[in-house]
Write a protein that holds these residues in place. Structure first.
Motif, PDB file in Angstrom:
ATOM      1  N   TRP A  11      -4.474   3.526  -5.859  1.00 39.25           N
ATOM      2  CA  TRP A  11      -3.653   3.917  -4.716  1.00 39.25           C
ATOM      3  C   TRP A  11      -2.302   3.242  -4.699  1.00 39.25           C
ATOM      4  O   TRP A  11      -1.286   3.893  -4.456  1.00 39.25           O
ATOM      5  CB  TRP A  11      -4.375   3.610  -3.406  1.00 39.25           C
ATOM      6  N   ILE A  12      -2.245   1.950  -4.943  1.00 46.33           N
ATOM      7  CA  ILE A  12      -0.959   1.247  -4.863  1.00 46.33           C
ATOM      8  C   ILE A  12       0.001   1.781  -5.923  1.00 46.33           C
ATOM      9  O   ILE A  12       1.145   2.122  -5.614  1.00 46.33           O
ATOM     10  CB  ILE A  12      -1.148  -0.274  -4.978  1.00 46.33           C
ATOM     11  N   TYR A  15       0.648   5.774  -4.992  1.00 41.67           N
ATOM     12  CA  TYR A  15       1.103   6.275  -3.700  1.00 41.67           C
ATOM     13  C   TYR A  15       1.957   5.329  -2.870  1.00 41.67           C
ATOM     14  O   TYR A  15       2.540   5.758  -1.871  1.00 41.67           O
ATOM     15  CB  TYR A  15      -0.112   6.697  -2.847  1.00 41.67           C
ATOM     16  N   SER A  16       2.048   4.056  -3.218  1.00 42.72           N
ATOM     17  CA  SER A  16       2.758   3.118  -2.343  1.00 42.72           C
ATOM     18  C   SER A  16       4.237   3.487  -2.184  1.00 42.72           C
ATOM     19  O   SER A  16       4.759   3.444  -1.065  1.00 42.72           O
ATOM     20  CB  SER A  16       2.606   1.677  -2.819  1.00 42.72           C
ATOM     21  N   ASP A  17       4.903   3.873  -3.256  1.00 40.22           N
ATOM     22  CA  ASP A  17       6.317   4.247  -3.147  1.00 40.22           C
ATOM     23  C   ASP A  17       6.489   5.482  -2.270  1.00 40.22           C
ATOM     24  O   ASP A  17       7.371   5.530  -1.416  1.00 40.22           O
ATOM     25  CB  ASP A  17       6.937   4.503  -4.526  1.00 40.22           C
ATOM     26  N   PHE A  20       5.747   4.532   1.342  1.00 39.67           N
ATOM     27  CA  PHE A  20       6.831   3.690   1.851  1.00 39.67           C
ATOM     28  C   PHE A  20       8.065   4.529   2.164  1.00 39.67           C
ATOM     29  O   PHE A  20       8.661   4.389   3.232  1.00 39.67           O
ATOM     30  CB  PHE A  20       7.172   2.579   0.864  1.00 39.67           C
ATOM     31  N   LYS A  34       6.468  -1.526   5.354  1.00 37.35           N
ATOM     32  CA  LYS A  34       5.511  -2.177   4.449  1.00 37.35           C
ATOM     33  C   LYS A  34       4.186  -2.432   5.155  1.00 37.35           C
ATOM     34  O   LYS A  34       3.114  -2.200   4.589  1.00 37.35           O
ATOM     35  CB  LYS A  34       6.076  -3.506   3.929  1.00 37.35           C
ATOM     36  N   VAL A  37       2.231   0.848   5.626  1.00 36.00           N
ATOM     37  CA  VAL A  37       1.610   1.308   4.379  1.00 36.00           C
ATOM     38  C   VAL A  37       0.377   0.459   4.066  1.00 36.00           C
ATOM     39  O   VAL A  37      -0.679   0.984   3.711  1.00 36.00           O
ATOM     40  CB  VAL A  37       2.623   1.304   3.213  1.00 36.00           C
ATOM     41  N   GLN A  38       0.495  -0.839   4.233  1.00 34.62           N
ATOM     42  CA  GLN A  38      -0.642  -1.724   4.007  1.00 34.62           C
ATOM     43  C   GLN A  38      -1.782  -1.363   4.963  1.00 34.62           C
ATOM     44  O   GLN A  38      -2.949  -1.290   4.551  1.00 34.62           O
ATOM     45  CB  GLN A  38      -0.226  -3.177   4.204  1.00 34.62           C
ATOM     46  N   PHE A  41      -3.577   1.796   3.742  1.00 33.00           N
ATOM     47  CA  PHE A  41      -4.531   1.563   2.661  1.00 33.00           C
ATOM     48  C   PHE A  41      -5.816   0.922   3.188  1.00 33.00           C
ATOM     49  O   PHE A  41      -6.917   1.299   2.794  1.00 33.00           O
ATOM     50  CB  PHE A  41      -3.913   0.697   1.553  1.00 33.00           C
ATOM     51  N   ARG A  58      -3.291  11.877  -1.791  1.00 33.37           N
ATOM     52  CA  ARG A  58      -1.996  11.627  -1.170  1.00 33.37           C
ATOM     53  C   ARG A  58      -1.908  12.284   0.204  1.00 33.37           C
ATOM     54  O   ARG A  58      -1.459  11.661   1.166  1.00 33.37           O
ATOM     55  CB  ARG A  58      -0.860  12.123  -2.070  1.00 33.37           C
TER      56      ARG A  58
END
Length: 66
Positions: A11-12, A15-17, A20, A34, A37-38, A41, A58
């Motif tokens: 996932w990080i 999908y993190s970008d 974010f 940030k 998003v954390q 997850f 996603r």
């Protein structure tokens, strides 16, 4: 049967970008984005059993973020 399974190990990286960028365009605060998003997850990990496979990862993560 779900046509898609969850893979939280990726996932990080995957999908993190995206999450974010989606978030920063709405809250206009990097630290808050940030954190959101954390939190997304973390909430997704806690609710994995509810994933039905009707959407891709996603899309599911964005729904949780919203």
């Amino acid at each position: 049967m779900p046509n898609h399974t969850l893979n939280p190990d990726n996932w990080i990286d995957n999908y993190s970008d995206y999450l974010f960028n989606y978030t920063i365009s709405r809250v206009n605060d990097r630290e808050m984005a940030k954190d959101l998003v954390q939190d997304t997850f973390f909430a997704a990990l806690k609710s994995m059993k509810n994933f039905k496979g009707d959407a891709n990862e996603r899309t599911w993560l964005i729904a949780i973020l919203k």
